[in-house]
Design an enzyme around this catalytic site. Structure first.
Site, PDB file in Angstrom:
ATOM      1  N   ASN A 111      34.508  59.957   1.894  1.00 59.02           N
ATOM      2  CA  ASN A 111      36.263  60.098   2.199  1.00 59.02           C
ATOM      3  C   ASN A 111      36.893  59.924   1.130  1.00 59.02           C
ATOM      4  OD1 ASN A 111      38.656  60.350   3.191  1.00 59.02           O
ATOM      5  ND2 ASN A 111      38.449  58.576   4.629  1.00 59.02           N
ATOM      6  N   LYS A 153      39.757  60.725   0.501  1.00 59.20           N
ATOM      7  CA  LYS A 153      41.312  60.534   0.572  1.00 59.20           C
ATOM      8  C   LYS A 153      42.217  61.036  -0.319  1.00 59.20           C
ATOM      9  CE  LYS A 153      39.688  55.833   2.122  1.00 59.20           C
ATOM     10  NZ  LYS A 153      39.982  54.349   2.533  1.00 59.20           N
ATOM     11  N   HIS A 170      41.134  58.102  11.262  1.00 56.67           N
ATOM     12  CA  HIS A 170      40.975  57.007  10.320  1.00 56.67           C
ATOM     13  C   HIS A 170      42.061  56.114  10.401  1.00 56.67           C
ATOM     14  CE1 HIS A 170      40.825  55.359   6.458  1.00 56.67           C
ATOM     15  NE2 HIS A 170      39.459  55.815   6.344  1.00 56.67           N
ATOM     16  N   GLU A 216      44.117  54.852   8.276  1.00 59.63           N
ATOM     17  CA  GLU A 216      45.240  55.238   7.317  1.00 59.63           C
ATOM     18  C   GLU A 216      46.241  56.216   8.415  1.00 59.63           C
ATOM     19  OE1 GLU A 216      42.985  56.107   4.025  1.00 59.63           O
ATOM     20  OE2 GLU A 216      42.203  53.913   3.816  1.00 59.63           O
ATOM     21  N   GLU A 263      35.008  51.300  11.102  1.00 60.10           N
ATOM     22  CA  GLU A 263      35.604  50.870  10.031  1.00 60.10           C
ATOM     23  C   GLU A 263      36.787  49.813  10.150  1.00 60.10           C
ATOM     24  OE1 GLU A 263      35.495  54.258   6.725  1.00 60.10           O
ATOM     25  OE2 GLU A 263      37.187  54.338   8.078  1.00 60.10           O
ATOM     26  N   GLY A 295      39.121  49.415   1.311  1.00 55.42           N
ATOM     27  CA  GLY A 295      39.673  49.136   0.008  1.00 55.42           C
ATOM     28  C   GLY A 295      39.874  47.895  -0.413  1.00 55.42           C
ATOM     29  N   SER A 332      34.297  49.031   2.281  1.00 55.60           N
ATOM     30  CA  SER A 332      33.984  48.559   0.900  1.00 55.60           C
ATOM     31  C   SER A 332      32.452  48.523   0.930  1.00 55.60           C
ATOM     32  CB  SER A 332      34.428  47.041   0.886  1.00 55.60           C
ATOM     33  OG  SER A 332      35.811  47.060   0.732  1.00 55.60           O
TER      34      SER A 332
HETATM   35  P1  13P Z   1      36.503  51.984   1.053  1.00 55.79           P
HETATM   36  O1  13P Z   1      35.023  52.394   1.026  1.00 55.79           O
HETATM   37  O2  13P Z   1      37.251  52.104  -0.248  1.00 55.79           O
HETATM   38  O3  13P Z   1      36.652  50.539   1.856  1.00 55.79           O
HETATM   39  O4  13P Z   1      37.145  52.984   1.980  1.00 55.79           O
HETATM   40  C1  13P Z   1      36.431  53.158   3.270  1.00 55.79           C
HETATM   41  C2  13P Z   1      37.159  54.275   4.077  1.00 55.79           C
HETATM   42  O5  13P Z   1      38.224  54.092   4.530  1.00 55.79           O
HETATM   43  C3  13P Z   1      36.224  55.419   4.204  1.00 55.79           C
HETATM   44  O6  13P Z   1      36.836  56.134   5.334  1.00 55.79           O
END
Ligand code: 13P
Length: 249
Positions: free
Chosen positions: A9, A11, A94, A96, A166, A172, A212
């Site tokens: 992803n 983003k 997601h 976010e 997640e 992140g 992560s």
């Molecule tokens: P990270 O791997 O940067 O923690 O992000 C995970 C994520 O949100 C994938 O959709």
């Protein structure tokens, strides 16, 4: 046998030039893999990415879409628009999107319906916040997210659903759920699926872990029986790291 999937992803990262160069680097490193590979670039780069990866083993997927088929929704993108450039899979829910764009379970149920109606595959994300885990509510929160957005579907619909757990506190942050925490939650989700749809359906749904995931922890996480792959953020922005995670299978 469930599908194993590693999806990157991206983003809101990578302009067109960066998308081109990351795809070039990925293509140099593609090896035959047990796992299906996917990347999710930004909307503006989806068509280019799709063209660039047309003959490859990497599927290009979208990060989001609107629930309406078309209409006065300034700034939004429909299932039909995605399909018209070859995109077959969309990430929905997601954390976010939930946190910054106020996407609710109710809205996500509509998006899921639209995607399935358009014969698209959905990667449906969910996960608890740190406070939920600290108060030992993580299973209840996740159960609600999954049941509210998906349990109106019939069993057959799950052929086109991939789940992605997640935990928000692991996204992140560099803090990963331990392989045991991931396994426990994935097993819980599968049990929840069994109670509604039976063992056969539950066994057929791939459940990815995201938060992560890096080359140095992927193998241990993926070795867990109910973890069928990963949804990768930061590490998917580097071709070598992403391919190392794919090769962790
Ligand atoms: P990270 O791997 O940067 O923690 O992000 C995970 C994520 O949100 C994938 O959709």
């Amino acid at each position: 046998m469930r599908k194993q999937i590693v999806a990157g992803n991206w983003k809101m990262n990578n302009d067109l030039a960066m998308t081109e160069s990351l795809i070039t680097e990925l293509k140099k490193r593609i090896k035959t893999s047990e796992a299906e590979m996917m990347i999710a670039p930004a909307f503006t780069n989806l068509w280019h990415a799709f063209e660039a990866l047309r003959q490859s083993d990497i599927e290009v997927v979208a990060q989001n879409m609107h629930f309406a088929e078309s209409g006065a929704y300034t700034g939004e993108v429909s299932a039909d628009m995605l399909k018209s450039i070859g995109i077959q899979t969309v990430i929905l829910g997601h954390s976010e999107r939930r946190a910054y764009f106020h996407e609710t379970d109710e809205l996500l149920a509509k998006k899921v319906n639209t995607a399935l109606k358009n014969k698209m595959r959905v990667i449906f994300c969910f996960g608890e916040e740190l406070a939920d885990r600290k108060s030992n509510n993580h299973e209840a929160v996740v159960k609600n997210q999954v049941t509210n957005a998906l349990f109106h579907l019939d069993a057959d619909a799950f052929k086109n659903i991939v789940l992605a757990y997640e935990p928000v506190w692991a996204i992140g942050t560099g803090e990963t759920a331990s392989p045991e925490q991931a396994q426990d939650m994935h097993a819980f989700i599968r049990k929840t699926l069994v109670s509604k749809y039976g063992q056969q359906v539950a066994n057929s749904v791939s459940i990815l872990y995201g938060g992560s995931v890096k080359p140095n922890n992927a193998q241990e996480i993926f070795s867990k029986p109910d973890v069928d792959g990963g949804l990768i953020g930061g590490a998917a922005l580097n071709a070598e790291d992403f391919m190392a995670i794919v090769n962790a299978f």
